[in-house]
Write a protein that holds these residues in place. Structure first.
Motif, PDB file in Angstrom:
ATOM      1  N   CYS A  87       0.849  -1.185   0.000  1.00  0.00           N
ATOM      2  CA  CYS A  87       0.000   0.000   0.000  1.00  0.00           C
ATOM      3  C   CYS A  87       0.890   1.241   0.000  1.00  0.00           C
ATOM      4  CB  CYS A  87      -0.911  -0.015   1.228  1.00  0.00           C
ATOM      5  SG  CYS A  87      -1.886   1.489   1.443  1.00  0.00           S
ATOM      6  N   ILE A 140      -0.840  -5.932   0.235  1.00  0.00           N
ATOM      7  CA  ILE A 140      -2.244  -6.113  -0.129  1.00  0.00           C
ATOM      8  C   ILE A 140      -2.338  -6.833  -1.474  1.00  0.00           C
ATOM      9  CG2 ILE A 140      -3.061  -4.104   1.167  1.00  0.00           C
ATOM     10  CD1 ILE A 140      -3.184  -2.570  -1.489  1.00  0.00           C
ATOM     11  N   CYS A 150      -7.091  -0.136   0.344  1.00  0.00           N
ATOM     12  CA  CYS A 150      -6.323  -0.868   1.347  1.00  0.00           C
ATOM     13  C   CYS A 150      -7.241  -1.168   2.530  1.00  0.00           C
ATOM     14  CB  CYS A 150      -5.123  -0.034   1.807  1.00  0.00           C
ATOM     15  SG  CYS A 150      -4.183  -0.810   3.142  1.00  0.00           S
ATOM     16  N   HIS A 182      -6.743   3.675   2.288  1.00  0.00           N
ATOM     17  CA  HIS A 182      -6.199   4.468   1.186  1.00  0.00           C
ATOM     18  C   HIS A 182      -6.706   3.910  -0.147  1.00  0.00           C
ATOM     19  CE1 HIS A 182      -3.344   6.947  -1.010  1.00  0.00           C
ATOM     20  NE2 HIS A 182      -2.958   5.862  -1.685  1.00  0.00           N
ATOM     21  N   HIS A 199      -6.566   3.200  -4.083  1.00  0.00           N
ATOM     22  CA  HIS A 199      -5.606   3.002  -5.161  1.00  0.00           C
ATOM     23  C   HIS A 199      -6.362   3.207  -6.461  1.00  0.00           C
ATOM     24  CE1 HIS A 199      -2.494   1.420  -2.472  1.00  0.00           C
ATOM     25  NE2 HIS A 199      -3.511   0.886  -1.796  1.00  0.00           N
TER      26      HIS A 199
END
Length: 170
Positions: free
Chosen positions: A126, A133, A140, A145, A147
């Motif tokens: 992450c 992950i 995440c 967070h 992505h």
């Protein structure tokens, strides 16, 4: 009395013909049992001496050799032994290796990022919390967070990106 003698004289050739057919049937049945025993023992062992012994018993002891063969023959065919050995090997692998690389099928640890054998990217870190992950996750689960790119297409050694596969236990 003459009627009985005449009746017996007429029926005697039919009885002889029936006996000939019955004897021929018994010989064919015996030959078929020898052939069956030969085929059966060939499927059960590769030892030539055991094969010769089994066929000899059935050949020399008509109709008594088959029960002896059934008692003395190996319980499993060679194919069944091979299948059982394969099954035991797969069960052993299931106990020893929980995760394998989807590309090369070699054992890996559950938290590997790259396969050490074929360099396939298995997971990523992450950007925010740096925990490992799955490649397919867009968020995440540890820090939340996002992505935005989803599954990245860049990987080491330009191998295709494939998530690891867990070997199922049956």
């Amino acid at each position: 009395m003459e009627a009985i003698q005449e009746f017996l004289a007429n029926i005697l050739p039919l009885v002889r013909l029936g006996a000939i057919f019955l004897g021929a049937y018994a010989v064919l049945l015996w030959a078929a049992s020898v052939l069956w025993a030969y085929r059966d023992i060939r499927r059960r062992t590769e030892d030539v001496s055991v094969q010769v012994l089994a066929v000899s018993i059935v050949l020399l002891l008509p109709f008594l050799g088959i029960p002896l063969h059934l008692i003395l023959r190996p319980p499993q065919t060679l194919a069944e032994k091979y299948e059982r050995a394969l099954e035991e090997e797969f069960l052993r692998r299931d106990l020893e290796e929980q995760f394998v690389c989807p590309e090369c099928q070699r054992p890996i640890e559950s938290d590997f990022i790259l396969c050490p054998h074929c360099h396939t990217q298995l997971r990523r870190r992450c950007d925010s919390c740096h925990k490992v992950i799955d490649l397919t996750w867009r968020i995440c689960p540890y820090c939340g967070h996002s992505h935005a790119g989803g599954v990245p297409t860049v990987r080491a050694e330009s191998y295709p990106v494939v998530p690891p596969v867990e070997v199922s236990r049956q």
